[in-house]
Design a protein around this motif. Structure first.
Motif, PDB file in Angstrom:
ATOM      1  N   LEU A  61      18.380 -27.079 109.722  1.00 19.08           N
ATOM      2  CA  LEU A  61      17.739 -27.399 110.986  1.00 19.08           C
ATOM      3  C   LEU A  61      17.514 -26.114 111.765  1.00 19.08           C
ATOM      4  N   GLN A  62      16.431 -26.068 112.500  1.00 16.13           N
ATOM      5  CA  GLN A  62      16.129 -24.947 113.390  1.00 16.13           C
ATOM      6  C   GLN A  62      15.727 -25.512 114.740  1.00 16.13           C
ATOM      7  N   ILE A  63      16.074 -24.814 115.786  1.00 16.81           N
ATOM      8  CA  ILE A  63      15.557 -25.159 117.103  1.00 16.81           C
ATOM      9  C   ILE A  63      14.448 -24.165 117.407  1.00 16.81           C
ATOM     10  N   ILE A  64      13.242 -24.703 117.591  1.00 16.23           N
ATOM     11  CA  ILE A  64      12.069 -23.894 117.911  1.00 16.23           C
ATOM     12  C   ILE A  64      11.394 -24.554 119.109  1.00 16.23           C
ATOM     13  N   ASP A  65      11.247 -23.819 120.193  1.00 17.84           N
ATOM     14  CA  ASP A  65      10.601 -24.344 121.404  1.00 17.84           C
ATOM     15  C   ASP A  65      11.226 -25.666 121.862  1.00 17.84           C
ATOM     16  N   ASN A  66      12.561 -25.706 121.875  1.00 15.31           N
ATOM     17  CA  ASN A  66      13.330 -26.878 122.326  1.00 15.31           C
ATOM     18  C   ASN A  66      13.109 -28.130 121.482  1.00 15.31           C
ATOM     19  N   LYS A  67      12.605 -27.960 120.273  1.00 14.21           N
ATOM     20  CA  LYS A  67      12.480 -29.074 119.335  1.00 14.21           C
ATOM     21  C   LYS A  67      13.315 -28.764 118.102  1.00 14.21           C
ATOM     22  N   ILE A  68      13.798 -29.809 117.467  1.00  7.89           N
ATOM     23  CA  ILE A  68      14.563 -29.651 116.236  1.00  7.89           C
ATOM     24  C   ILE A  68      13.596 -29.748 115.061  1.00  7.89           C
ATOM     25  N   TRP A  69      13.499 -28.663 114.321  1.00  4.46           N
ATOM     26  CA  TRP A  69      12.666 -28.616 113.133  1.00  4.46           C
ATOM     27  C   TRP A  69      13.567 -28.845 111.920  1.00  4.46           C
ATOM     28  N   ILE A  70      13.351 -29.944 111.221  1.00  2.00           N
ATOM     29  CA  ILE A  70      14.117 -30.232 110.012  1.00  2.00           C
ATOM     30  C   ILE A  70      13.378 -29.579 108.853  1.00  2.00           C
ATOM     31  N   GLN A  71      13.895 -28.430 108.423  1.00  2.00           N
ATOM     32  CA  GLN A  71      13.248 -27.649 107.367  1.00  2.00           C
ATOM     33  C   GLN A  71      13.582 -28.189 105.978  1.00  2.00           C
ATOM     34  N   ARG A  72      14.799 -28.693 105.816  1.00  2.00           N
ATOM     35  CA  ARG A  72      15.264 -29.241 104.539  1.00  2.00           C
ATOM     36  C   ARG A  72      16.190 -30.386 104.870  1.00  2.00           C
ATOM     37  N   ASP A  73      16.049 -31.506 104.183  1.00  2.00           N
ATOM     38  CA  ASP A  73      16.905 -32.658 104.445  1.00  2.00           C
ATOM     39  C   ASP A  73      17.306 -33.321 103.143  1.00  2.00           C
ATOM     40  N   GLY A  74      18.520 -33.023 102.704  1.00  2.00           N
ATOM     41  CA  GLY A  74      19.064 -33.635 101.508  1.00  2.00           C
ATOM     42  C   GLY A  74      20.111 -34.695 101.828  1.00  2.00           C
ATOM     43  N   ILE A  75      20.164 -35.125 103.078  1.00  2.00           N
ATOM     44  CA  ILE A  75      21.100 -36.167 103.496  1.00  2.00           C
ATOM     45  C   ILE A  75      20.525 -37.514 103.062  1.00  2.00           C
ATOM     46  N   GLU A  76      21.347 -38.359 102.488  1.00  2.00           N
ATOM     47  CA  GLU A  76      20.875 -39.616 101.908  1.00  2.00           C
ATOM     48  C   GLU A  76      20.078 -40.475 102.889  1.00  2.00           C
ATOM     49  N   GLU A  77      20.598 -40.686 104.074  1.00  2.00           N
ATOM     50  CA  GLU A  77      19.906 -41.509 105.069  1.00  2.00           C
ATOM     51  C   GLU A  77      18.909 -40.701 105.898  1.00  2.00           C
ATOM     52  N   GLY A  78      18.934 -39.396 105.750  1.00  2.00           N
ATOM     53  CA  GLY A  78      18.078 -38.521 106.540  1.00  2.00           C
ATOM     54  C   GLY A  78      18.770 -38.103 107.821  1.00  2.00           C
ATOM     55  N   ILE A  79      18.815 -36.820 108.073  1.00  2.00           N
ATOM     56  CA  ILE A  79      19.499 -36.291 109.257  1.00  2.00           C
ATOM     57  C   ILE A  79      18.818 -36.750 110.543  1.00  2.00           C
ATOM     58  N   ALA A  80      17.517 -37.045 110.487  1.00  2.00           N
ATOM     59  CA  ALA A  80      16.809 -37.531 111.678  1.00  2.00           C
ATOM     60  C   ALA A  80      17.424 -38.827 112.192  1.00  2.00           C
ATOM     61  N   THR A  81      17.937 -39.657 111.308  1.00  2.00           N
ATOM     62  CA  THR A  81      18.597 -40.901 111.707  1.00  2.00           C
ATOM     63  C   THR A  81      19.773 -40.616 112.636  1.00  2.00           C
ATOM     64  N   ASP A  82      20.567 -39.611 112.295  1.00  2.00           N
ATOM     65  CA  ASP A  82      21.707 -39.234 113.134  1.00  2.00           C
ATOM     66  C   ASP A  82      21.249 -38.652 114.463  1.00  2.00           C
ATOM     67  N   LEU A  83      20.205 -37.843 114.430  1.00  2.00           N
ATOM     68  CA  LEU A  83      19.703 -37.240 115.663  1.00  2.00           C
ATOM     69  C   LEU A  83      19.172 -38.309 116.613  1.00  2.00           C
ATOM     70  N   LEU A  84      18.453 -39.277 116.075  1.00  2.00           N
ATOM     71  CA  LEU A  84      17.945 -40.377 116.898  1.00  2.00           C
ATOM     72  C   LEU A  84      19.089 -41.186 117.498  1.00  2.00           C
ATOM     73  N   ALA A  85      20.104 -41.477 116.683  1.00  2.00           N
ATOM     74  CA  ALA A  85      21.262 -42.250 117.163  1.00  2.00           C
ATOM     75  C   ALA A  85      22.012 -41.503 118.265  1.00  2.00           C
ATOM     76  N   ALA A  86      21.940 -40.173 118.249  1.00  2.00           N
ATOM     77  CA  ALA A  86      22.615 -39.357 119.262  1.00  2.00           C
ATOM     78  C   ALA A  86      21.772 -39.196 120.524  1.00  2.00           C
ATOM     79  N   GLY A  87      20.571 -39.772 120.532  1.00  2.00           N
ATOM     80  CA  GLY A  87      19.753 -39.739 121.737  1.00  2.00           C
ATOM     81  C   GLY A  87      18.612 -38.749 121.743  1.00  2.00           C
ATOM     82  N   ILE A  88      18.377 -38.058 120.636  1.00  2.00           N
ATOM     83  CA  ILE A  88      17.235 -37.136 120.562  1.00  2.00           C
ATOM     84  C   ILE A  88      15.985 -37.981 120.317  1.00  2.00           C
ATOM     85  N   PRO A  89      14.970 -37.873 121.181  1.00  2.00           N
ATOM     86  CA  PRO A  89      13.756 -38.668 120.973  1.00  2.00           C
ATOM     87  C   PRO A  89      12.910 -38.136 119.812  1.00  2.00           C
TER      88      PRO A  89
END
Length: 111
Positions: A61-89
């Motif tokens: 993951l990278q933070i670029i211009d206050n956004k989270i850029w998911i460059q590589r995601d090998g997490i089974e459910e997808g790391i975006a799922t966790d970020l959304l659950a934590a309140g990141i839109p």
């Protein structure tokens, strides 16, 4: 806590969880790499499985211009799922592993 600090905290908490999971087979370590100076956050896999060398990036993951850029995601459910659950839109998450022409169809930020 400002927004950028909150984003960093969420990323670190989420990746720490995955870094602490045991690898299913073999002797493979999950190494959590945090570089807040450049806002790069990774989990590297390193070790051996069935006489095969394992070494590579599980998630980046990278933070670029206050956004989270998911460059590589090998997490089974997808790391975006966790970020959304934590309140990141969704408009603050870029699925950078998709080509730019695909991103408008993902419901996440394009850039």
């Amino acid at each position: 806590m400002d927004n950028l600090d909150n984003i960093r905290k969420i990323i670190i908490e989420s990746l720490t969880y995955y870094a602490n999971l045991r690898y299913a087979t073999g002797k493979v370590n999950r190494l959590l790499i945090i570089d807040q100076d450049s806002d790069n956050y990774l989990i590297l896999l390193e070790g051996w499985e069935n006489r095969e060398r394992v070494h590579g990036c599980l998630v980046h993951l990278q933070i670029i211009d206050n956004k989270i850029w998911i460059q590589r995601d090998g997490i089974e459910e997808g790391i975006a799922t966790d970020l959304l659950a934590a309140g990141i839109p969704k408009n603050q998450i870029v699925l950078a592993f998709h080509p730019e022409h695909i991103r408008p169809y993902t419901e996440f930020a394009v850039q």
